[in-house]
Design a protein around this motif. Structure first.
Motif, PDB file in Angstrom:
ATOM      1  N   LEU A  37       0.830  -1.205   0.000  1.00  0.00           N
ATOM      2  CA  LEU A  37       0.000   0.000   0.000  1.00  0.00           C
ATOM      3  C   LEU A  37       0.863   1.253   0.000  1.00  0.00           C
ATOM      4  CD1 LEU A  37      -2.795   1.340   0.241  1.00  0.00           C
ATOM      5  CD2 LEU A  37      -2.511   1.201   2.717  1.00  0.00           C
ATOM      6  N   VAL A  38       0.493   2.192  -0.874  1.00  0.00           N
ATOM      7  CA  VAL A  38       1.181   3.473  -0.974  1.00  0.00           C
ATOM      8  C   VAL A  38       0.126   4.572  -1.066  1.00  0.00           C
ATOM      9  CG1 VAL A  38       2.719   4.897  -2.390  1.00  0.00           C
ATOM     10  CG2 VAL A  38       3.150   2.449  -2.176  1.00  0.00           C
ATOM     11  N   ILE A  39       0.333   5.649  -0.321  1.00  0.00           N
ATOM     12  CA  ILE A  39      -0.492   6.855  -0.459  1.00  0.00           C
ATOM     13  C   ILE A  39       0.311   7.798  -1.348  1.00  0.00           C
ATOM     14  CG2 ILE A  39      -1.667   8.744   0.728  1.00  0.00           C
ATOM     15  CD1 ILE A  39      -2.715   5.888   1.402  1.00  0.00           C
ATOM     16  N   ASN A  40      -0.334   8.300  -2.382  1.00  0.00           N
ATOM     17  CA  ASN A  40       0.358   9.080  -3.389  1.00  0.00           C
ATOM     18  C   ASN A  40      -0.589  10.171  -3.880  1.00  0.00           C
ATOM     19  OD1 ASN A  40       2.394   9.769  -5.189  1.00  0.00           O
ATOM     20  ND2 ASN A  40       2.638   7.696  -5.977  1.00  0.00           N
ATOM     21  N   THR A  41      -0.195  10.903  -4.906  1.00  0.00           N
ATOM     22  CA  THR A  41      -1.077  11.888  -5.537  1.00  0.00           C
ATOM     23  C   THR A  41      -0.983  11.762  -7.050  1.00  0.00           C
ATOM     24  OG1 THR A  41       0.573  13.671  -5.639  1.00  0.00           O
ATOM     25  CG2 THR A  41      -0.781  13.533  -3.630  1.00  0.00           C
ATOM     26  N   LYS A  42      -2.031  12.229  -7.710  1.00  0.00           N
ATOM     27  CA  LYS A  42      -2.076  12.327  -9.172  1.00  0.00           C
ATOM     28  C   LYS A  42      -2.718  13.667  -9.512  1.00  0.00           C
ATOM     29  CE  LYS A  42      -1.846   7.793 -10.994  1.00  0.00           C
ATOM     30  NZ  LYS A  42      -0.467   8.003 -11.331  1.00  0.00           N
ATOM     31  N   PRO A  43      -2.238  14.327 -10.564  1.00  0.00           N
ATOM     32  CA  PRO A  43      -2.830  15.619 -10.936  1.00  0.00           C
ATOM     33  C   PRO A  43      -4.250  15.462 -11.476  1.00  0.00           C
ATOM     34  CG  PRO A  43      -1.111  14.991 -12.498  1.00  0.00           C
ATOM     35  CD  PRO A  43      -1.092  13.973 -11.394  1.00  0.00           C
ATOM     36  N   TYR A  44      -5.059  16.485 -11.267  1.00  0.00           N
ATOM     37  CA  TYR A  44      -6.431  16.488 -11.768  1.00  0.00           C
ATOM     38  C   TYR A  44      -6.479  16.300 -13.286  1.00  0.00           C
ATOM     39  CZ  TYR A  44      -8.241  18.416  -7.312  1.00  0.00           C
ATOM     40  OH  TYR A  44      -8.604  18.615  -6.008  1.00  0.00           O
ATOM     41  N   ASN A  45      -5.424  16.673 -13.995  1.00  0.00           N
ATOM     42  CA  ASN A  45      -5.420  16.617 -15.460  1.00  0.00           C
ATOM     43  C   ASN A  45      -4.529  15.506 -16.012  1.00  0.00           C
ATOM     44  OD1 ASN A  45      -2.929  17.663 -14.896  1.00  0.00           O
ATOM     45  ND2 ASN A  45      -3.117  19.435 -16.237  1.00  0.00           N
ATOM     46  N   ASP A  46      -4.307  14.436 -15.275  1.00  0.00           N
ATOM     47  CA  ASP A  46      -3.449  13.336 -15.737  1.00  0.00           C
ATOM     48  C   ASP A  46      -4.063  12.680 -16.973  1.00  0.00           C
ATOM     49  OD1 ASP A  46      -2.045  10.893 -16.125  1.00  0.00           O
ATOM     50  OD2 ASP A  46      -1.480  10.862 -14.015  1.00  0.00           O
ATOM     51  N   ALA A  47      -3.484  12.949 -18.147  1.00  0.00           N
ATOM     52  CA  ALA A  47      -4.052  12.507 -19.420  1.00  0.00           C
ATOM     53  C   ALA A  47      -4.108  10.988 -19.562  1.00  0.00           C
ATOM     54  CB  ALA A  47      -3.253  13.100 -20.578  1.00  0.00           C
ATOM     55  N   GLY A  48      -3.357  10.248 -18.771  1.00  0.00           N
ATOM     56  CA  GLY A  48      -3.352   8.798 -18.870  1.00  0.00           C
ATOM     57  C   GLY A  48      -4.465   8.119 -18.092  1.00  0.00           C
ATOM     58  N   TYR A  49      -5.259   8.886 -17.348  1.00  0.00           N
ATOM     59  CA  TYR A  49      -6.270   8.304 -16.460  1.00  0.00           C
ATOM     60  C   TYR A  49      -7.658   8.845 -16.750  1.00  0.00           C
ATOM     61  CZ  TYR A  49      -2.857   5.999 -13.554  1.00  0.00           C
ATOM     62  OH  TYR A  49      -1.878   5.152 -13.106  1.00  0.00           O
ATOM     63  N   TYR A  50      -8.645   8.088 -16.301  1.00  0.00           N
ATOM     64  CA  TYR A  50     -10.026   8.550 -16.336  1.00  0.00           C
ATOM     65  C   TYR A  50     -10.670   8.215 -14.998  1.00  0.00           C
ATOM     66  CZ  TYR A  50     -10.872   3.669 -17.683  1.00  0.00           C
ATOM     67  OH  TYR A  50     -10.893   2.307 -17.722  1.00  0.00           O
ATOM     68  N   CYS A  51     -11.740   8.926 -14.692  1.00  0.00           N
ATOM     69  CA  CYS A  51     -12.438   8.775 -13.415  1.00  0.00           C
ATOM     70  C   CYS A  51     -13.561   7.756 -13.546  1.00  0.00           C
ATOM     71  CB  CYS A  51     -13.012  10.123 -12.987  1.00  0.00           C
ATOM     72  SG  CYS A  51     -13.985  10.038 -11.465  1.00  0.00           S
ATOM     73  N   LYS A  52     -13.591   6.794 -12.642  1.00  0.00           N
ATOM     74  CA  LYS A  52     -14.694   5.834 -12.540  1.00  0.00           C
ATOM     75  C   LYS A  52     -15.525   6.252 -11.326  1.00  0.00           C
ATOM     76  CE  LYS A  52     -14.730   2.226 -14.497  1.00  0.00           C
ATOM     77  NZ  LYS A  52     -15.397   1.747 -15.687  1.00  0.00           N
ATOM     78  N   LYS A  53     -16.671   6.890 -11.585  1.00  0.00           N
ATOM     79  CA  LYS A  53     -17.556   7.327 -10.505  1.00  0.00           C
ATOM     80  C   LYS A  53     -18.209   6.104  -9.873  1.00  0.00           C
ATOM     81  CE  LYS A  53     -18.377  11.224  -9.899  1.00  0.00           C
ATOM     82  NZ  LYS A  53     -17.727  12.099  -8.922  1.00  0.00           N
ATOM     83  N   LEU A  54     -18.155   6.003  -8.559  1.00  0.00           N
ATOM     84  CA  LEU A  54     -18.722   4.857  -7.851  1.00  0.00           C
ATOM     85  C   LEU A  54     -19.774   5.260  -6.827  1.00  0.00           C
ATOM     86  CD1 LEU A  54     -15.421   2.832  -7.264  1.00  0.00           C
ATOM     87  CD2 LEU A  54     -17.084   2.571  -9.111  1.00  0.00           C
ATOM     88  N   ASP A  55     -20.103   6.549  -6.714  1.00  0.00           N
ATOM     89  CA  ASP A  55     -21.026   7.017  -5.689  1.00  0.00           C
ATOM     90  C   ASP A  55     -22.408   6.387  -5.787  1.00  0.00           C
ATOM     91  OD1 ASP A  55     -21.379   8.455  -8.069  1.00  0.00           O
ATOM     92  OD2 ASP A  55     -21.911  10.311  -7.053  1.00  0.00           O
ATOM     93  N   PHE A  56     -22.909   6.152  -6.997  1.00  0.00           N
ATOM     94  CA  PHE A  56     -24.248   5.581  -7.131  1.00  0.00           C
ATOM     95  C   PHE A  56     -24.289   4.137  -6.636  1.00  0.00           C
ATOM     96  CE2 PHE A  56     -22.120   4.426 -10.990  1.00  0.00           C
ATOM     97  CZ  PHE A  56     -22.605   3.170 -11.313  1.00  0.00           C
ATOM     98  N   ILE A  57     -23.173   3.446  -6.681  1.00  0.00           N
ATOM     99  CA  ILE A  57     -23.133   2.082  -6.165  1.00  0.00           C
ATOM    100  C   ILE A  57     -23.203   2.091  -4.645  1.00  0.00           C
ATOM    101  CG2 ILE A  57     -21.785  -0.044  -6.005  1.00  0.00           C
ATOM    102  CD1 ILE A  57     -20.585   0.700  -8.728  1.00  0.00           C
ATOM    103  N   TYR A  58     -22.418   2.988  -4.034  1.00  0.00           N
ATOM    104  CA  TYR A  58     -22.467   3.076  -2.570  1.00  0.00           C
ATOM    105  C   TYR A  58     -23.881   3.450  -2.122  1.00  0.00           C
ATOM    106  CZ  TYR A  58     -17.348   3.281  -2.869  1.00  0.00           C
ATOM    107  OH  TYR A  58     -16.029   3.010  -3.120  1.00  0.00           O
ATOM    108  N   ALA A  59     -24.524   4.386  -2.813  1.00  0.00           N
ATOM    109  CA  ALA A  59     -25.873   4.814  -2.452  1.00  0.00           C
ATOM    110  C   ALA A  59     -26.856   3.647  -2.584  1.00  0.00           C
ATOM    111  CB  ALA A  59     -26.324   5.976  -3.327  1.00  0.00           C
ATOM    112  N   ALA A  60     -26.689   2.828  -3.610  1.00  0.00           N
ATOM    113  CA  ALA A  60     -27.584   1.684  -3.823  1.00  0.00           C
ATOM    114  C   ALA A  60     -27.451   0.646  -2.714  1.00  0.00           C
ATOM    115  CB  ALA A  60     -27.296   1.047  -5.174  1.00  0.00           C
TER     116      ALA A  60
END
Length: 102
Positions: free
Chosen positions: A76-99
């Motif tokens: 396990l590592v705690i790290n950071t990534k920039p908001y504009n990291d072109a190599g990544y995309y965001c997978k929203k998971l909030d609706f699953i937790y709500a369900a």
């Protein structure tokens, strides 16, 4: 030790998700590209994914425009990534937790 996908899967199971939903949401395509973003599109609890890596967002550093992430490829590592990291995309998971009432 977990690899990155094993760590995310374990974390989501601890957070309430059954395996079928967690696998579907973290391994299928799609998501919000981070390229060009100046603000956070992910929130804590969401995942950032690339072609070969996946991490969990655990916090936001708006001052420096970076996601605080938990990841594992060799422990396990705690790290950071920039908001504009072109190599990544965001997978929203909030609706699953709500369900699942969390």
């Amino acid at each position: 030790k977990f690899d990155c996908s094993g760590f995310v899967a374990w974390s989501l199971r601890q957070g309430c998700l059954d395996k079928s939903i967690e696998q579907q949401q973290t391994t299928t395509g799609g998501g919000i590209p981070l390229a060009g973003k100046t603000e956070a599109v992910c929130e804590p609890g969401d995942a950032l994914a690339s072609e070969s890596h996946i991490v969990l967002v655990i916090g936001l550093d708006d001052e420096n425009k970076r996601y605080i992430i938990a990841e594992s490829s060799n422990g396990l590592v705690i790290n950071t990534k920039p908001y504009n990291d072109a190599g990544y995309y965001c997978k929203k998971l909030d609706f699953i937790y709500a369900a699942h009432g969390n």
